[in-house]
Write a protein that holds these residues in place. Structure first.
Motif, PDB file in Angstrom:
ATOM      1  N   ARG A   1       0.815  -1.215   0.000  1.00 55.55           N
ATOM      2  CA  ARG A   1       0.000   0.000   0.000  1.00 55.55           C
ATOM      3  C   ARG A   1       0.847   1.262   0.000  1.00 55.55           C
ATOM      4  O   ARG A   1       0.430   2.297  -0.513  1.00 55.55           O
ATOM      5  CB  ARG A   1      -0.921   0.000   1.227  1.00 55.55           C
ATOM      6  N   THR A   2       2.010   1.193   0.597  1.00 54.81           N
ATOM      7  CA  THR A   2       2.886   2.358   0.659  1.00 54.81           C
ATOM      8  C   THR A   2       4.260   1.983   0.134  1.00 54.81           C
ATOM      9  O   THR A   2       5.021   1.281   0.796  1.00 54.81           O
ATOM     10  CB  THR A   2       3.007   2.871   2.107  1.00 54.81           C
ATOM     11  N   GLU A   3       4.555   2.423  -1.066  1.00 54.61           N
ATOM     12  CA  GLU A   3       5.854   2.162  -1.687  1.00 54.61           C
ATOM     13  C   GLU A   3       6.536   3.504  -1.880  1.00 54.61           C
ATOM     14  O   GLU A   3       6.122   4.323  -2.713  1.00 54.61           O
ATOM     15  CB  GLU A   3       5.684   1.438  -3.019  1.00 54.61           C
ATOM     16  N   THR A   4       7.556   3.774  -1.094  1.00 57.48           N
ATOM     17  CA  THR A   4       8.211   5.088  -1.107  1.00 57.48           C
ATOM     18  C   THR A   4       9.498   5.103  -1.915  1.00 57.48           C
ATOM     19  O   THR A   4       9.969   6.170  -2.309  1.00 57.48           O
ATOM     20  CB  THR A   4       8.517   5.538   0.334  1.00 57.48           C
ATOM     21  N   VAL A   5      10.087   3.939  -2.163  1.00 62.71           N
ATOM     22  CA  VAL A   5      11.354   3.856  -2.892  1.00 62.71           C
ATOM     23  C   VAL A   5      11.109   3.198  -4.243  1.00 62.71           C
ATOM     24  O   VAL A   5      10.474   2.141  -4.323  1.00 62.71           O
ATOM     25  CB  VAL A   5      12.406   3.054  -2.097  1.00 62.71           C
ATOM     26  N   ASN A   6      11.591   3.813  -5.292  1.00 60.43           N
ATOM     27  CA  ASN A   6      11.418   3.261  -6.628  1.00 60.43           C
ATOM     28  C   ASN A   6      12.212   1.970  -6.793  1.00 60.43           C
ATOM     29  O   ASN A   6      13.197   1.722  -6.092  1.00 60.43           O
ATOM     30  CB  ASN A   6      11.856   4.277  -7.683  1.00 60.43           C
ATOM     31  N   THR A   7      11.791   1.138  -7.743  1.00 58.31           N
ATOM     32  CA  THR A   7      12.432  -0.149  -7.974  1.00 58.31           C
ATOM     33  C   THR A   7      13.723   0.040  -8.767  1.00 58.31           C
ATOM     34  O   THR A   7      13.699   0.575  -9.884  1.00 58.31           O
ATOM     35  CB  THR A   7      11.488  -1.084  -8.745  1.00 58.31           C
ATOM     36  N   PRO A   8      14.848  -0.419  -8.238  1.00 58.91           N
ATOM     37  CA  PRO A   8      16.125  -0.191  -8.933  1.00 58.91           C
ATOM     38  C   PRO A   8      16.439  -1.305  -9.931  1.00 58.91           C
ATOM     39  O   PRO A   8      15.822  -2.370  -9.935  1.00 58.91           O
ATOM     40  CB  PRO A   8      17.135  -0.203  -7.781  1.00 58.91           C
ATOM     41  N   MET A   9      17.417  -1.062 -10.756  1.00 62.36           N
ATOM     42  CA  MET A   9      17.962  -2.091 -11.630  1.00 62.36           C
ATOM     43  C   MET A   9      18.955  -2.948 -10.837  1.00 62.36           C
ATOM     44  O   MET A   9      19.785  -2.415 -10.104  1.00 62.36           O
ATOM     45  CB  MET A   9      18.682  -1.460 -12.826  1.00 62.36           C
ATOM     46  N   VAL A  10      18.824  -4.252 -10.973  1.00 61.84           N
ATOM     47  CA  VAL A  10      19.722  -5.170 -10.265  1.00 61.84           C
ATOM     48  C   VAL A  10      20.246  -6.205 -11.245  1.00 61.84           C
ATOM     49  O   VAL A  10      19.689  -6.415 -12.330  1.00 61.84           O
ATOM     50  CB  VAL A  10      19.000  -5.867  -9.089  1.00 61.84           C
ATOM     51  N   SER A  11      21.319  -6.875 -10.848  1.00 54.90           N
ATOM     52  CA  SER A  11      21.939  -7.861 -11.739  1.00 54.90           C
ATOM     53  C   SER A  11      21.412  -9.276 -11.522  1.00 54.90           C
ATOM     54  O   SER A  11      21.516 -10.128 -12.405  1.00 54.90           O
ATOM     55  CB  SER A  11      23.462  -7.851 -11.538  1.00 54.90           C
ATOM     56  N   SER A  12      20.838  -9.551 -10.341  1.00 51.64           N
ATOM     57  CA  SER A  12      20.333 -10.895 -10.058  1.00 51.64           C
ATOM     58  C   SER A  12      19.099 -11.184 -10.908  1.00 51.64           C
ATOM     59  O   SER A  12      18.404 -10.275 -11.377  1.00 51.64           O
ATOM     60  CB  SER A  12      19.998 -11.028  -8.572  1.00 51.64           C
ATOM     61  N   LYS A  13      18.811 -12.492 -11.080  1.00 50.31           N
ATOM     62  CA  LYS A  13      17.739 -12.892 -11.980  1.00 50.31           C
ATOM     63  C   LYS A  13      16.755 -13.860 -11.327  1.00 50.31           C
ATOM     64  O   LYS A  13      17.129 -14.693 -10.509  1.00 50.31           O
ATOM     65  CB  LYS A  13      18.316 -13.578 -13.231  1.00 50.31           C
ATOM     66  N   PHE A  14      15.475 -13.720 -11.723  1.00 52.72           N
ATOM     67  CA  PHE A  14      14.450 -14.748 -11.505  1.00 52.72           C
ATOM     68  C   PHE A  14      14.364 -15.549 -12.801  1.00 52.72           C
ATOM     69  O   PHE A  14      13.571 -15.238 -13.691  1.00 52.72           O
ATOM     70  CB  PHE A  14      13.083 -14.119 -11.228  1.00 52.72           C
ATOM     71  N   LEU A  15      15.131 -16.579 -12.936  1.00 48.46           N
ATOM     72  CA  LEU A  15      15.191 -17.291 -14.210  1.00 48.46           C
ATOM     73  C   LEU A  15      13.933 -18.098 -14.511  1.00 48.46           C
ATOM     74  O   LEU A  15      13.665 -18.430 -15.676  1.00 48.46           O
ATOM     75  CB  LEU A  15      16.412 -18.219 -14.227  1.00 48.46           C
ATOM     76  N   HIS A  16      13.132 -18.404 -13.469  1.00 55.04           N
ATOM     77  CA  HIS A  16      11.964 -19.266 -13.669  1.00 55.04           C
ATOM     78  C   HIS A  16      10.641 -18.542 -13.451  1.00 55.04           C
ATOM     79  O   HIS A  16       9.590 -19.161 -13.560  1.00 55.04           O
ATOM     80  CB  HIS A  16      12.039 -20.472 -12.726  1.00 55.04           C
ATOM     81  N   LEU A  17      10.684 -17.255 -13.150  1.00 53.68           N
ATOM     82  CA  LEU A  17       9.459 -16.514 -12.842  1.00 53.68           C
ATOM     83  C   LEU A  17       8.609 -16.347 -14.098  1.00 53.68           C
ATOM     84  O   LEU A  17       9.056 -15.790 -15.090  1.00 53.68           O
ATOM     85  CB  LEU A  17       9.803 -15.143 -12.258  1.00 53.68           C
ATOM     86  N   LYS A  18       7.350 -16.819 -14.008  1.00 56.73           N
ATOM     87  CA  LYS A  18       6.436 -16.743 -15.151  1.00 56.73           C
ATOM     88  C   LYS A  18       5.260 -15.817 -14.910  1.00 56.73           C
ATOM     89  O   LYS A  18       4.671 -15.302 -15.850  1.00 56.73           O
ATOM     90  CB  LYS A  18       5.933 -18.153 -15.497  1.00 56.73           C
ATOM     91  N   LEU A  19       4.867 -15.621 -13.644  1.00 55.79           N
ATOM     92  CA  LEU A  19       3.716 -14.766 -13.347  1.00 55.79           C
ATOM     93  C   LEU A  19       4.107 -13.777 -12.259  1.00 55.79           C
ATOM     94  O   LEU A  19       4.554 -14.166 -11.183  1.00 55.79           O
ATOM     95  CB  LEU A  19       2.508 -15.604 -12.899  1.00 55.79           C
ATOM     96  N   LEU A  20       3.927 -12.494 -12.547  1.00 51.89           N
ATOM     97  CA  LEU A  20       4.216 -11.421 -11.595  1.00 51.89           C
ATOM     98  C   LEU A  20       2.956 -10.583 -11.422  1.00 51.89           C
ATOM     99  O   LEU A  20       2.434 -10.013 -12.380  1.00 51.89           O
ATOM    100  CB  LEU A  20       5.366 -10.547 -12.100  1.00 51.89           C
ATOM    101  N   ASN A  21       2.464 -10.515 -10.171  1.00 51.45           N
ATOM    102  CA  ASN A  21       1.239  -9.778  -9.853  1.00 51.45           C
ATOM    103  C   ASN A  21       1.578  -8.737  -8.786  1.00 51.45           C
ATOM    104  O   ASN A  21       1.954  -9.088  -7.668  1.00 51.45           O
ATOM    105  CB  ASN A  21       0.167 -10.750  -9.339  1.00 51.45           C
TER     106      ASN A  21
END
Length: 522
Positions: A342-362
């Motif tokens: 509900r409260t997101e104060t910091v923007n999402t940064p670019m990172v080098s790590s990976k979700f290699l198997h992530l298929k659904l993001l909600n």
């Protein structure tokens, strides 16, 4: 061979092959006729006199088995018209007491107090008639029946549970109202081996203080505690003696400060929601594959074998930043990720790590100054992503509109996301960073099959709603994906736009495209 001769021959063969069955059926039929006599008067499960009709002559075991497969409400109905079913009704294995099963939810003329009295009376009557033998499932839901003054059932609860909880019980579900949260669940009924067969225990709004005398619940596979008063030590002792546990759900259990889960080899699902005083979750369960958490950001975690977790629901302020920066390292094999912040104060940064198997993001998030365009980083973190769902929850909180500042729309370096097939943006609006994110998706998702921009908000000012629809139109014009976009939801008000207004909106949309889109998309 002529047909009559063949049928006669087959009949003789069956008699020769099954002489014992034939004799058994001949002996059962007269007995069934004696037991099921027409015109007899019997009392049904509500105490009314009914007339019993005869049924086919089948062994009593078959009648009982057929009857046991019926839901309680249907089983009670047929017991009113069949003596065979009336007998097995008194041994019915599935007892589920709710307003619906007792036929109380459709009578709007009855007051709340009257409903409570009828509910109590019917449960009393059914359990008095029941033999107490063979009960597998006992469910009691009175949360919606009794008001704040409705304590009339508490003096009967112990008696009801004493009848129901016997050797062979497999499922217990007790849902009380908040007014009756002081009821102490009689855990002693599960001692002396009675709880050996229990597979599911669901308790809501009560006290549960298991002692050492409870012993081992060797078959318990599912434990659900909601608004239950239980200490962390009592819970740890209970879990230690439940080594077959597969599913653990804790909701609003405010007495727990440190949740310690022992090594439970079968535990695959863990859910911990809004336990107010919780500080630490420590789990030694090594086969956890699904984890759902809702609570405060300060809660600490120590989970064994987090690389096995494939599904995560994270409901916590700041969860988006945490998910992008920490989870690819600790849970690299996630396939489904749901974030609610509900409260997101910091923007999402670019990172080098990976979700290699992530298929659904909600993602569902809010934040007055949040930059939705920063969510682009998730597309780089999750190269296998197929479905992206974004629910914007701060539409009224503002943010710079693309109509107020249509210049200098941001773009990213060329990147192709060839796995992304479906994108849903709920509460889509003309917030500039949200339009920038959507345009990036349209440009870079080369395999996109479905794009949903949902602008159907309740009680949103008409001017804001028009801006949302203009932004949606701009995306369509820019992307040339008219055949793949499934839904553009707008106002359902037929008078929302005049013909002149529609022409004006289209002109504004083209102007927006001129600021952003390359010529090949026109």
């Amino acid at each position: 061979m002529p047909m009559p001769i063949m049928n006669h021959s087959m009949s003789r063969q069956r008699q020769e092959l099954h002489p014992q069955t034939q004799a058994s059926n001949r002996s059962i039929a007269p007995q069934a006729e004696r037991n099921i006599s027409r015109g007899q008067q019997h009392e049904n499960f509500l105490g009314h006199q009914i007339k019993i009709c005869a049924g086919p002559s089948l062994p009593e075991e078959i009648w009982s088995h057929i009857h046991s497969l019926m839901p309680m409400q249907d089983a009670a109905r047929v017991a009113c018209v069949s003596k065979a079913f009336l007998h097995s009704w008194r041994c019915h294995p599935d007892l589920s007491f709710t307003e619906e099963t007792l036929g109380l939810n459709k009578n709007a003329c009855v007051t709340k107090d009257e409903t409570a009295k009828i509910f109590t009376s019917r449960v009393d009557h059914i359990l008095r008639k029941h033999s107490g033998i063979g009960i597998k499932t006992f469910k009691l839901n009175v949360a919606s029946v009794y008001n704040l003054k409705g304590h009339c059932h508490l003096d009967r609860l112990d008696w009801w549970l004493q009848i129901a909880i016997k050797p062979g019980i497999e499922e217990i579900s007790l849902s009380l109202s908040l007014a009756n949260a002081k009821f102490n669940f009689p855990h002693s009924l599960l001692s002396d081996g009675i709880g050996d067969s229990l597979r599911s225990l669901h308790l809501t709004s009560c006290n549960f203080h298991p002692t050492v005398g409870l012993g081992c619940l060797r078959s318990l596979a599912s434990l659900h505690l909601s608004m239950v008063c239980i200490t962390e030590g009592e819970l740890e002792r209970l879990l230690t003696n439940s080594f077959a546990l597969e599913r653990l759900e804790l909701k609003y259990c405010s007495e727990i400060i440190c949740l310690k889960i022992p090594c439970l080899p079968r535990l695959s699902y863990l859910e911990v929601l809004i336990c107010r005083r919780l500080q630490l979750i420590e789990s030694k369960a090594s086969n956890l594959s699904s984890f759902r958490f809702a609570g405060e950001p300060h809660v600490q975690f120590s989970l064994a074998e987090t690389s096995r977790i494939k599904k995560l629901d994270w409901l916590c302020s700041g969860a988006t930043f945490y998910a992008c920066t920490e989870l690819p390292i600790s849970m690299p094999n996630l396939e489904t990720l749901t974030i609610h912040s509900r409260t997101e104060t910091v923007n999402t940064p670019m990172v080098s790590s990976k979700f290699l198997h992530l298929k659904l993001l909600n993602i569902a998030l809010g934040g007055q100054t949040y930059d939705y365009f920063s969510l682009v980083s998730f597309f780089f973190v999750a190269p296998s992503l197929e479905t992206f769902i974004l629910n914007v929850q701060s539409i009224r909180m503002g943010g710079v509109s693309v109509f107020a500042d249509p210049s200098n729309l941001r773009r990213m370096a060329e990147q192709r996301h060839d796995r992304l097939k479906r994108v849903d943006i709920i509460n889509f609006s003309s917030i500039k960073s949200l339009v920038e994110l959507t345009c990036y998706i349209v440009e870079s998702a080369t395999s996109l099959e479905r794009l949903t921009l949902d602008t159907t908000h309740a009680q949103i000012p008409q001017e804001i709603l028009k801006q949302q629809n203009v932004a949606s139109l701009a995306i369509i014009q820019a992307s040339d994906l008219r055949n793949t976009i499934s839904n553009i939801h707008g106002s359902t008000d037929e008078d929302a736009y005049t013909i002149a207004e529609v022409d004006e909106l289209r002109t504004q949309a083209i102007n927006i495209i001129d600021f952003y889109c390359p010529l090949e998309y026109m």
